[in-house]
Design an enzyme around this catalytic site. Sequence first.
Site, PDB file in Angstrom:
ATOM      1  N   ASP A  87       9.484 -29.822 -19.680  1.00 53.18           N
ATOM      2  CA  ASP A  87       9.562 -28.423 -20.412  1.00 53.18           C
ATOM      3  C   ASP A  87      10.475 -27.890 -21.446  1.00 53.18           C
ATOM      4  O   ASP A  87      11.459 -28.310 -21.161  1.00 53.18           O
ATOM      5  CB  ASP A  87       9.549 -27.732 -19.121  1.00 53.18           C
ATOM      6  CG  ASP A  87       9.549 -26.046 -19.586  1.00 53.18           C
ATOM      7  OD1 ASP A  87       9.388 -25.622 -20.599  1.00 53.18           O
ATOM      8  OD2 ASP A  87       8.725 -25.555 -18.510  1.00 53.18           O
ATOM      9  N   TYR A 100       0.355 -13.061 -24.232  1.00 52.75           N
ATOM     10  CA  TYR A 100       0.224 -14.249 -25.511  1.00 52.75           C
ATOM     11  C   TYR A 100       0.211 -13.391 -26.842  1.00 52.75           C
ATOM     12  O   TYR A 100       0.958 -13.940 -27.682  1.00 52.75           O
ATOM     13  CB  TYR A 100      -1.380 -14.619 -25.348  1.00 52.75           C
ATOM     14  CG  TYR A 100      -1.696 -15.676 -26.397  1.00 52.75           C
ATOM     15  CD1 TYR A 100      -0.755 -17.143 -26.049  1.00 52.75           C
ATOM     16  CD2 TYR A 100      -2.551 -15.647 -27.258  1.00 52.75           C
ATOM     17  CE1 TYR A 100      -0.898 -17.971 -27.113  1.00 52.75           C
ATOM     18  CE2 TYR A 100      -2.888 -16.753 -28.189  1.00 52.75           C
ATOM     19  CZ  TYR A 100      -1.970 -18.044 -28.049  1.00 52.75           C
ATOM     20  OH  TYR A 100      -2.423 -18.998 -28.863  1.00 52.75           O
ATOM     21  N   LYS A 104       7.938 -16.973 -21.805  1.00 48.21           N
ATOM     22  CA  LYS A 104       9.024 -17.568 -21.809  1.00 48.21           C
ATOM     23  C   LYS A 104       9.001 -18.852 -22.851  1.00 48.21           C
ATOM     24  O   LYS A 104      10.079 -18.695 -23.461  1.00 48.21           O
ATOM     25  CB  LYS A 104       9.369 -18.344 -20.361  1.00 48.21           C
ATOM     26  CG  LYS A 104       9.961 -17.386 -19.495  1.00 48.21           C
ATOM     27  CD  LYS A 104      10.277 -18.018 -18.227  1.00 48.21           C
ATOM     28  CE  LYS A 104      10.679 -17.184 -17.156  1.00 48.21           C
ATOM     29  NZ  LYS A 104      10.733 -17.598 -15.731  1.00 48.21           N
TER      30      LYS A 104
END
Length: 312
Positions: A56, A147, A92
Amino acid sequence: MKVLITGGAGFIGSHLSHSFLKKGDEVTVIDNLITGNEKNIYDLLNNRLFKFYKEDILMFDFSRLLGFDLIYDLASPASPAVFEKMSLEILKVNSLGLFRLLDFFIESKSKRMIFASTSEVYGDPLEHPQKETYFGNVNSYGPRSCYDEGKRFAEAIIFSYIKKYKTDIRIARIFNTYGPYMNKADGRVISNFINQALDNRPLTVYGDGSQTRSCCYITDMIDGLLNLGALPGIEGEVVNIGNPEEKSILEIAKLIKGMTKSNSEIKFMSIGLDDPKKRRPDITKAKKILKWEPKISLVEGLEKTIDYFKNI
Ligand code: UDP
């Protein structure tokens, strides 16, 4: 050339990874596979020019990497069907994740970066077709906000980095894209309709199907993104990449039903809040500065995509 692609195991990212490797470039991918799929890059895993980190970017230790000639940031879930479930991850990665990647970009003296933004920055647009200069009509507090506002904030972060560090970052506003290696189950309109039609299940049209979309075949999208990364003299540009061939969702449902010779019925279902009523890119700028325009018509692209889903 050395290329880093975050989200390089996703639908668009994996096509981009394949394209660079075909040209003999070195490709490094960081993807936590939250929506990407390792199957998209299986055939690359033994390629000596390819390096894959299943990690990630929020946690990735960038000190392991040296600088790149080109970085593509495509690390974000993007299908409206996952917005509710992955809203915090989306917010995030497009803020904290982007800051981390940009700091690496600056510190490693990497040369150029392309950020994958979206037509969703225009929200439910009041201007049609949408030009890059349109500020949008976006709800900051609704099911698509994670989004839409995530990508808008990301663009604002990038603008500030460009001003502060005088660096070369370019923004692609990607419109609806489809084609082979789309995730069969990610809930997008084209993959849903094709798979429903092939299985003779009802085609689920949300609302009355009068909302429009303009869908770009994946190879055209990749060509546009490659040009955005390759051409000199377009530092800091924001550019729509998409196919302006606009159709209503009901037209797309009927087209796919006909092309697959399916017996499926069309089933009208409730539509989500803030689902844009129309969307079509104005690609005047892309034609001019990228020397690019899409070549594949909707029918031609659908044929290829239907064949792909028939054979998996
Ligand atoms: N849509 C639909 N049926 C589906 C999936 C989507 O009618 O099974 C509609 C959706 O409401 C939207 C359009 O198709 O108006 C495109 O949806 P998608 O999720 O592919 O992407 P979006 O353009 O909304 O980001």
